[in-house]
Design a protein around this motif. Structure first.
Motif, PDB file in Angstrom:
ATOM      1  N   LEU A  72     -12.529  -8.247 -22.492  1.00 53.84           N
ATOM      2  CA  LEU A  72     -12.216  -6.906 -22.003  1.00 53.84           C
ATOM      3  C   LEU A  72     -13.445  -6.300 -21.329  1.00 53.84           C
ATOM      4  CD1 LEU A  72     -10.124  -4.661 -21.881  1.00 53.84           C
ATOM      5  CD2 LEU A  72     -11.032  -3.809 -24.028  1.00 53.84           C
ATOM      6  N   LEU A  73     -14.597  -6.463 -21.972  1.00 53.06           N
ATOM      7  CA  LEU A  73     -15.837  -5.942 -21.397  1.00 53.06           C
ATOM      8  C   LEU A  73     -16.109  -6.571 -20.029  1.00 53.06           C
ATOM      9  CD1 LEU A  73     -18.157  -5.698 -24.508  1.00 53.06           C
ATOM     10  CD2 LEU A  73     -17.544  -3.852 -22.978  1.00 53.06           C
ATOM     11  N   VAL A  74     -15.914  -7.871 -19.953  1.00 51.67           N
ATOM     12  CA  VAL A  74     -16.133  -8.560 -18.677  1.00 51.67           C
ATOM     13  C   VAL A  74     -15.183  -8.008 -17.617  1.00 51.67           C
ATOM     14  CG1 VAL A  74     -15.974 -10.766 -17.485  1.00 51.67           C
ATOM     15  CG2 VAL A  74     -16.949 -10.666 -19.763  1.00 51.67           C
ATOM     16  N   LYS A  75     -13.942  -7.789 -18.050  1.00 49.45           N
ATOM     17  CA  LYS A  75     -12.947  -7.301 -17.089  1.00 49.45           C
ATOM     18  C   LYS A  75     -13.277  -5.897 -16.613  1.00 49.45           C
ATOM     19  CE  LYS A  75      -9.062  -9.785 -18.714  1.00 49.45           C
ATOM     20  NZ  LYS A  75      -8.034  -9.580 -19.715  1.00 49.45           N
ATOM     21  N   ILE A  76     -13.724  -5.062 -17.532  1.00 50.48           N
ATOM     22  CA  ILE A  76     -14.093  -3.710 -17.112  1.00 50.48           C
ATOM     23  C   ILE A  76     -15.304  -3.787 -16.187  1.00 50.48           C
ATOM     24  CG2 ILE A  76     -14.745  -1.413 -17.866  1.00 50.48           C
ATOM     25  CD1 ILE A  76     -13.442  -2.064 -20.554  1.00 50.48           C
ATOM     26  N   ASP A  77     -16.272  -4.629 -16.566  1.00 53.32           N
ATOM     27  CA  ASP A  77     -17.459  -4.813 -15.728  1.00 53.32           C
ATOM     28  C   ASP A  77     -17.066  -5.217 -14.314  1.00 53.32           C
ATOM     29  OD1 ASP A  77     -19.369  -4.160 -17.469  1.00 53.32           O
ATOM     30  OD2 ASP A  77     -19.885  -6.198 -18.094  1.00 53.32           O
ATOM     31  N   ASN A  78     -16.118  -6.107 -14.234  1.00 51.58           N
ATOM     32  CA  ASN A  78     -15.712  -6.630 -12.930  1.00 51.58           C
ATOM     33  C   ASN A  78     -14.694  -5.745 -12.234  1.00 51.58           C
ATOM     34  OD1 ASN A  78     -17.338  -8.780 -13.208  1.00 51.58           O
ATOM     35  ND2 ASN A  78     -15.742 -10.201 -13.834  1.00 51.58           N
ATOM     36  N   VAL A  82     -15.638   1.619 -25.308  1.00 49.18           N
ATOM     37  CA  VAL A  82     -15.350   3.020 -24.979  1.00 49.18           C
ATOM     38  C   VAL A  82     -16.284   3.484 -23.858  1.00 49.18           C
ATOM     39  CG1 VAL A  82     -15.603   5.377 -25.831  1.00 49.18           C
ATOM     40  CG2 VAL A  82     -14.386   3.705 -27.200  1.00 49.18           C
ATOM     41  N   LYS A  83     -17.563   3.199 -24.027  1.00 51.42           N
ATOM     42  CA  LYS A  83     -18.539   3.653 -23.045  1.00 51.42           C
ATOM     43  C   LYS A  83     -18.257   3.031 -21.670  1.00 51.42           C
ATOM     44  CE  LYS A  83     -23.336   4.494 -22.312  1.00 51.42           C
ATOM     45  NZ  LYS A  83     -24.358   3.588 -21.826  1.00 51.42           N
ATOM     46  N   GLN A  84     -17.918   1.754 -21.712  1.00 52.02           N
ATOM     47  CA  GLN A  84     -17.657   1.040 -20.461  1.00 52.02           C
ATOM     48  C   GLN A  84     -16.435   1.635 -19.744  1.00 52.02           C
ATOM     49  OE1 GLN A  84     -20.014  -1.072 -20.569  1.00 52.02           O
ATOM     50  NE2 GLN A  84     -19.786  -2.316 -18.742  1.00 52.02           N
ATOM     51  N   ILE A  85     -15.413   1.938 -20.515  1.00 51.31           N
ATOM     52  CA  ILE A  85     -14.201   2.526 -19.928  1.00 51.31           C
ATOM     53  C   ILE A  85     -14.535   3.898 -19.338  1.00 51.31           C
ATOM     54  CG2 ILE A  85     -11.901   3.446 -20.443  1.00 51.31           C
ATOM     55  CD1 ILE A  85     -11.646   1.293 -22.601  1.00 51.31           C
ATOM     56  N   VAL A  86     -15.288   4.663 -20.115  1.00 54.32           N
ATOM     57  CA  VAL A  86     -15.675   6.003 -19.679  1.00 54.32           C
ATOM     58  C   VAL A  86     -16.465   5.927 -18.368  1.00 54.32           C
ATOM     59  CG1 VAL A  86     -17.334   7.802 -20.247  1.00 54.32           C
ATOM     60  CG2 VAL A  86     -15.578   7.187 -21.898  1.00 54.32           C
ATOM     61  N   GLU A  87     -17.378   4.986 -18.311  1.00 59.92           N
ATOM     62  CA  GLU A  87     -18.207   4.856 -17.104  1.00 59.92           C
ATOM     63  C   GLU A  87     -17.392   4.388 -15.914  1.00 59.92           C
ATOM     64  OE1 GLU A  87     -21.492   2.436 -18.141  1.00 59.92           O
ATOM     65  OE2 GLU A  87     -22.568   4.106 -19.096  1.00 59.92           O
ATOM     66  N   LEU A  88     -16.454   3.500 -16.175  1.00 63.64           N
ATOM     67  CA  LEU A  88     -15.619   2.997 -15.089  1.00 63.64           C
ATOM     68  C   LEU A  88     -14.839   4.129 -14.429  1.00 63.64           C
ATOM     69  CD1 LEU A  88     -14.489   0.348 -13.709  1.00 63.64           C
ATOM     70  CD2 LEU A  88     -12.568   0.594 -15.253  1.00 63.64           C
ATOM     71  N   HIS A  89     -14.424   5.089 -15.231  1.00 64.09           N
ATOM     72  CA  HIS A  89     -13.643   6.199 -14.693  1.00 64.09           C
ATOM     73  C   HIS A  89     -14.512   7.385 -14.313  1.00 64.09           C
ATOM     74  CE1 HIS A  89     -10.526   3.874 -16.793  1.00 64.09           C
ATOM     75  NE2 HIS A  89      -9.727   4.344 -15.868  1.00 64.09           N
ATOM     76  N   GLN A  90     -15.815   7.163 -14.326  1.00 67.29           N
ATOM     77  CA  GLN A  90     -16.778   8.229 -13.979  1.00 67.29           C
ATOM     78  C   GLN A  90     -16.654   9.451 -14.879  1.00 67.29           C
ATOM     79  OE1 GLN A  90     -15.817   7.519 -10.099  1.00 67.29           O
ATOM     80  NE2 GLN A  90     -17.317   5.894 -10.291  1.00 67.29           N
TER      81      GLN A  90
END
Lengths: 225, 429
Positions: B269-275, B390-398
């Motif tokens: 999931l982290l990789v997917k959000i990263d990408n 959570v942080k990664q999702i938050v960052e992805l959505h600015q």
């Protein structure tokens, strides 16, 4: 039921076949793309379990071929790839369900049963187990023609156990079935106990035989013994 | 301090001091020279006075000497020798005080001792000095200013590619598809810097891509063996003569396999959000989702006797449903997992932020650590990926996220408008 297992990982394939055969199904298998496409063209199956990443081809192409040949076999994709896009692509190409590895064999069995039932009964589906009559559409249970009120989770549980009748189903599998992937709460095992206890009580109160058998805290078996 | 400011400061201070010293020396020499001229003029006048008195046996009235003031003072004996100096005197003709140059000498006139003081106005001379001074210093000053302005302009122009490079570096994002933009420049040093940055960014990008690919493949490849283990366990469970000890082992194995699966899924999931592979953005009503979650987690909260307080306003967000689901699951799941029996969970939602606070064990978490991958509080049974996700999702959505611990409540706040986050946080605390 006649089931084709298209899976290149031998150990997994053997287990799936063993489990499904023990439930009274007839299982055939294919370990590569070519073998699978040949068997799909030659025979009709109630359900095809399709691994997408085969050593010599993309499983989605098999799905396309199947649709081109106007076959009505049910298809459940089993894959390690959990991408949303692929899931949507698979389902839009006509797959009936999508199961991500790793999965519990009991879950697979329940999904197969659901797919086959949807395909063969076309709306009027009634699952009968001894004195239990389950109407999937209206989500109602009748015991000796008396309606028993079940919560949605209890209904799901009952259906799940009937799909795996005479099998020991692990608590772990039940937890995943009821709460999905995200629930990894340590206490979730206790809730399974509570749910099954309630369900069992309702069934017995309605005059049903006690079909639930606990197996040393690891799982349950739903069987007429 | 900016390079330009630093450079200019040195330049300005040096030229100011230099200009002052040169101006002072120049002025000194010039006035010295003019004073000498005045002095010799005064000497001549004195001689004339002496001649006059010798001839006429009387003192000349100063009307005879234009622009001059002549004073005679009777003294008892001869003392002072010839003496020049600066003074201020009253110019009767112009009727104002003026600066002047005087010559004082004691002379014997008609047998008497007199001190004669001849004062000449310096005004004309001062004007001379000023104009000479101006004619020379002003152009120099002008030249200096022109040089400064030119310098400023040239510096700005020359450093323009550097500023662009800096801007590009700041906006550089590893996850962005497009590579590092070349900045057009003719300056060799900047060109070199540019090439170095482009080169390094490409290398970092390809390394990063490979690492991500590796993580993704590794996680995927692991799924099939885990599936085999899972299937084997399911088969073992079917054996007729299962002993209690074996069952206990099976339970542990199931739990461990579930954990391993979860770990793998989290990594994927982290990789997917990263990408940025999850781009299924849609308008989501967060309030509805939260109410569903409350229902979903009902058994867990009831079991622990946790009181859930919801204070929700309608708010829609453009988000990936899949990720929004995980975000809420992780936040609420954490709030339940790290809670104690009979605890409390407060969830507040408004247009600005989602606030999830819970009672719990222990002390405040280290805010910077809490969101790191594999960070676990000592009592946690999880893997330490929940908050990282959570942080990664938050960052992805600015969005923005912050942790706070107040009045026994561990709270995570997701700010939908990242720019407001700091100000809002200050208001809240």
């Amino acid at each position: 039921m006649k089931i084709l297992v298209v899976e290149d990982e031998e150990l997994l394939r053997v287990n799936i076949i063993d489990y499904l055969t023990a439930e009274g199904n007839v299982c055939d298998f294919a370990s590569c793309f070519d073998e699978a496409s040949e068997k799909i063209a030659l025979y009709d199956y109630d359900c095809i379990l399709l691994d997408l990443t085969l050593p010599d081809g993309d499983g989605l192409k098999l799905l396309q071929a199947l649709k081109q040949q106007n076959k009505s076999d049910g298809v459940i994709i089993i894959t390690a790839r959990s991408s949303v896009d692929q899931r949507i692509e698979g389902l839009s190409l006509g797959a009936d369900d999508y199961l991500i590895k790793p999965f519990h064999l009991s879950e697979l069995s329940a999904r197969i049963m659901a797919v086959v039932r949807r395909r063969s009964f076309k709306g009027n589906d009634l699952v009968v187990f001894n004195e239990l009559k389950i109407d999937i559409q209206s989500k109602t249970l009748k015991v000796n023609n008396e309606t028993v009120n079940l919560t949605r989770k209890e209904f799901d549980l009952l259906l799940y156990f009937i799909a795996n009748k005479s099998k020991v189903v692990s608590k772990s599998a039940v937890v995943t079935h009821i709460w999905g992937d995200h629930a990894d709460m340590a206490d979730s095992f206790d809730f399974i106990y509570t749910h099954i206890k309630n369900l069992r009580k309702k069934l017995i109160d309605a005059g049903c035989k006690d079909y639930f058998h606990s197996v040393y805290g690891v799982g349950y078996k739903f069987a007429d013994e | 301090m900016k390079l330009f400011t630093a450079y200019n400061r040195v330049l300005l201070i040096t030229s100011a001091i230099g200009l002052l010293i040169i101006g002072y020396l120049f002025y000194l020499t010039l006035s010295n020279y003019l004073n000498k001229q005045l002095d010799s003029y005064l000497s001549e006048e004195l001689l004339e006075v002496k001649d006059y008195t010798a001839k006429k046996e009387s003192f000349p009235a100063h009307q005879l000497f234009e622009d001059l003031v002549i004073e005679y003072r009777h003294i008892s004996s001869l003392g002072k020798k010839r003496h020049f100096g600066d003074t201020i005197f009253y110019n009767a003709k112009k009727r104002l005080e003026e600066s002047g140059r005087y010559l004082e000498e004691d002379v014997v006139l008609a047998g008497q001792s007199y001190r004669i003081k001849i004062i000449a106005s310096k005004v004309a001379h001062s004007e001379q000095i000023t104009s000479i001074f101006m004619v020379i210093i002003l152009p120099v000053l002008g030249l200096l200013i022109v040089l400064l302005v030119l310098n400023r302009y040239m510096m700005k122009r020359t450093w323009l590619p550097f500023r662009q490079l800096l801007l590009n570096l700041k906006s550089f994002n590893l996850n962005q598809e497009q590579g590092f933009a070349q900045v057009p420049t003719t300056i060799a040093e900047f060109k070199e810097l540019n090439d170095a940055i482009v080169d390094i960014s490409q290398r970092i990008k390809s390394d990063y891509r490979e690492i991500k690919l590796f993580t993704e493949n590794a996680a995927h490849e692991m799924m099939t063996p885990i599936a085999v283990i899972n299937a084997k366990l399911d088969m073992m469970l079917q054996s007729e003569d299962l002993s209690e000890v074996q069952s206990q082992n099976l339970i542990d194995l199931y739990k461990t396999t579930a954990k391993l699966t979860k770990l793998n899924q989290s990594l994927l999931l982290l990789v997917k959000i990263d990408n940025n592979l999850l781009r299924d953005r849609e308008q989501l009503n967060l309030k509805t989702m939260l109410l569903e979650k409350q229902h979903y987690f009902q058994e867990f909260t009831q079991q622990k006797g946790i009181e859930v307080n919801l204070e929700l306003q309608d708010h829609t967000l453009l988000m990936s449903r899949y990720l929004a689901d995980i975000l809420l699951d992780n936040l609420i799941g954490n709030a339940i997992r790290h809670n104690h029996k009979g605890g409390r969970i407060d969830i507040r939602l408004n247009e600005e932020a989602l606030w999830v606070g819970n009672t719990g064990h222990g002390e405040a978490l280290a805010e910077t650590e809490a969101f790191k991958r594999f960070y676990k509080s000592p009592s946690s049974e999880g893997m330490g990926l929940g908050l990282a996700i959570v942080k990664q999702i938050v960052e992805l959505h600015q969005f923005g996220i912050a942790y706070s611990y107040r009045a026994g409540l561990h709270a995570f706040t997701v700010f939908f408008n990242n720019n407001n986050s700091t100000s809002l946080l200050n208001e809240n605390s």
